[in-house]
Design a protein around this motif. Structure first.
Motif, mmCIF file in Angstrom:
data_model
loop_
_atom_site.group_PDB
_atom_site.id
_atom_site.type_symbol
_atom_site.label_atom_id
_atom_site.label_comp_id
_atom_site.label_asym_id
_atom_site.label_seq_id
_atom_site.Cartn_x
_atom_site.Cartn_y
_atom_site.Cartn_z
ATOM 1 N N LYS A 77 0.809 -1.213 0.000
ATOM 2 C CA LYS A 77 0.000 0.000 0.000
ATOM 3 C C LYS A 77 0.851 1.276 0.000
ATOM 4 N N TYR A 78 2.145 1.130 -0.173
ATOM 5 C CA TYR A 78 3.015 2.303 -0.238
ATOM 6 C C TYR A 78 2.774 3.055 -1.544
ATOM 7 N N SER A 79 2.961 4.369 -1.507
ATOM 8 C CA SER A 79 2.789 5.199 -2.705
ATOM 9 C C SER A 79 4.109 5.764 -3.219
ATOM 10 N N LEU A 80 5.210 5.537 -2.484
ATOM 11 C CA LEU A 80 6.498 6.136 -2.860
ATOM 12 C C LEU A 80 7.504 5.087 -3.329
ATOM 13 N N VAL A 81 7.013 3.980 -3.856
ATOM 14 C CA VAL A 81 7.902 2.916 -4.316
ATOM 15 C C VAL A 81 8.785 3.394 -5.459
ATOM 16 N N GLU A 82 8.223 4.160 -6.373
ATOM 17 C CA GLU A 82 9.002 4.652 -7.515
ATOM 18 C C GLU A 82 10.112 5.589 -7.058
ATOM 19 N N GLU A 83 9.798 6.446 -6.074
ATOM 20 C CA GLU A 83 10.807 7.376 -5.563
ATOM 21 C C GLU A 83 11.980 6.607 -4.945
ATOM 22 N N GLY A 121 -0.909 14.927 -0.099
ATOM 23 C CA GLY A 121 -0.416 14.452 -1.382
ATOM 24 C C GLY A 121 0.904 15.031 -1.836
ATOM 25 N N GLN A 122 1.487 15.947 -1.059
ATOM 26 C CA GLN A 122 2.764 16.553 -1.447
ATOM 27 C C GLN A 122 3.916 15.888 -0.703
ATOM 28 N N LEU A 123 5.003 15.666 -1.426
ATOM 29 C CA LEU A 123 6.193 15.062 -0.836
ATOM 30 C C LEU A 123 7.066 16.169 -0.256
ATOM 31 N N HIS A 124 7.367 16.069 1.028
ATOM 32 C CA HIS A 124 8.174 17.077 1.711
ATOM 33 C C HIS A 124 9.543 16.495 2.049
ATOM 34 N N TYR A 125 10.561 17.325 1.883
ATOM 35 C CA TYR A 125 11.951 16.898 2.056
ATOM 36 C C TYR A 125 12.575 17.658 3.216
ATOM 37 N N LEU A 126 13.076 16.929 4.197
ATOM 38 C CA LEU A 126 13.814 17.515 5.310
ATOM 39 C C LEU A 126 15.290 17.257 5.065
ATOM 40 N N ASP A 127 16.012 18.316 4.813
ATOM 41 C CA ASP A 127 17.387 18.219 4.322
ATOM 42 C C ASP A 127 18.395 18.241 5.469
#
Length: 212
Positions: A78-84, A191-197
């Motif tokens: 059920k993951y949605s970020l497999v491609e990433e 629905g937005q992917l957030h990046y913590l750098d």
């Protein structure tokens, strides 16, 4: 202190089944997280990395993978970020340590319970790059994610002497590993992917509505 006390009370009530798992009219979200370390060595010596105390408290957290009415671990199908994740390869400088997701009720700031992040949830490097921390999701006017993570990472052999000099520590006194942390609060959108750098490691986090 007041927020910690409220979270502890709610944690006990949720685990005992004395309150509904979702008092906010059934609002529920899925939180998906990718945690990775950077393979680039320059991050070790581009900044000064002081030692720091560990997490002050994880007593208010709830553990994923255990039966509870608050945070339910989701199976990988059920993951949605497999491609990433498939694009985050070692030849591109990424080493994915953990990829996991859970569903939880969307609570207010006062009632939201942090989810514990620990080495048992890692898919890689649990012994050489263990993670420890917590992620807390809540909603006031907007959805917010509070992320506190520590990475205890082995110091690469190739840069031990350079890192010791950069940290102004005699090389003989340098430990085998060094701790780094991310301590951020981020306003989220569905629905937005957030990046913590961070120069040493990073976090990708995404929040989706769960259809009732």
């Amino acid at each position: 202190m007041k927020k910690l006390f409220s979270s502890l009370i709610m944690l006990v009530l949720f685990q005992s089944g004395l309150v509904m798992a979702n008092p906010l009219q059934g609002a529920k979200v899925q939180v998906e997280v990718i945690i990775f370390q950077s393979l680039a060595l320059r991050g070790w010596t581009e900044e000064y990395w002081p030692d720091f105390d560990g997490i002050t408290s994880i007593a208010d957290t709830i553990r994923l993978g255990e039966p509870n009415n608050y945070a339910q671990l989701i199976e990988p199908s059920k993951y949605s970020l497999v491609e990433e994740v498939s694009k985050m390869t070692t030849d591109r400088g990424y080493d994915v340590l953990a990829h996991f997701a859970w569903q939880q009720p969307l609570q207010s700031n006062q009632l939201a319970i942090p989810v514990l992040i620990e080495p048992t949830i890692q898919s890689r490097r649990a012994e050489t790059s263990p993670l420890l921390g917590k992620i807390r999701l809540f909603q006031e006017r907007f959805i917010h994610a509070e992320v506190y993570l520590e990475l205890d990472r082995q110091i690469p052999v190739r840069i031990r002497e350079r890192f010791a000099e950069h940290q102004q520590i005699p090389a003989d006194w340098l430990p085998d590993s060094w701790r780094f942390k991310i301590d951020e609060s981020r306003r989220m959108r569905y629905g937005q992917l957030h990046y913590l750098d961070h120069p040493i490691f990073g976090v990708l986090i995404k929040v989706d509505r769960v259809t009732q």
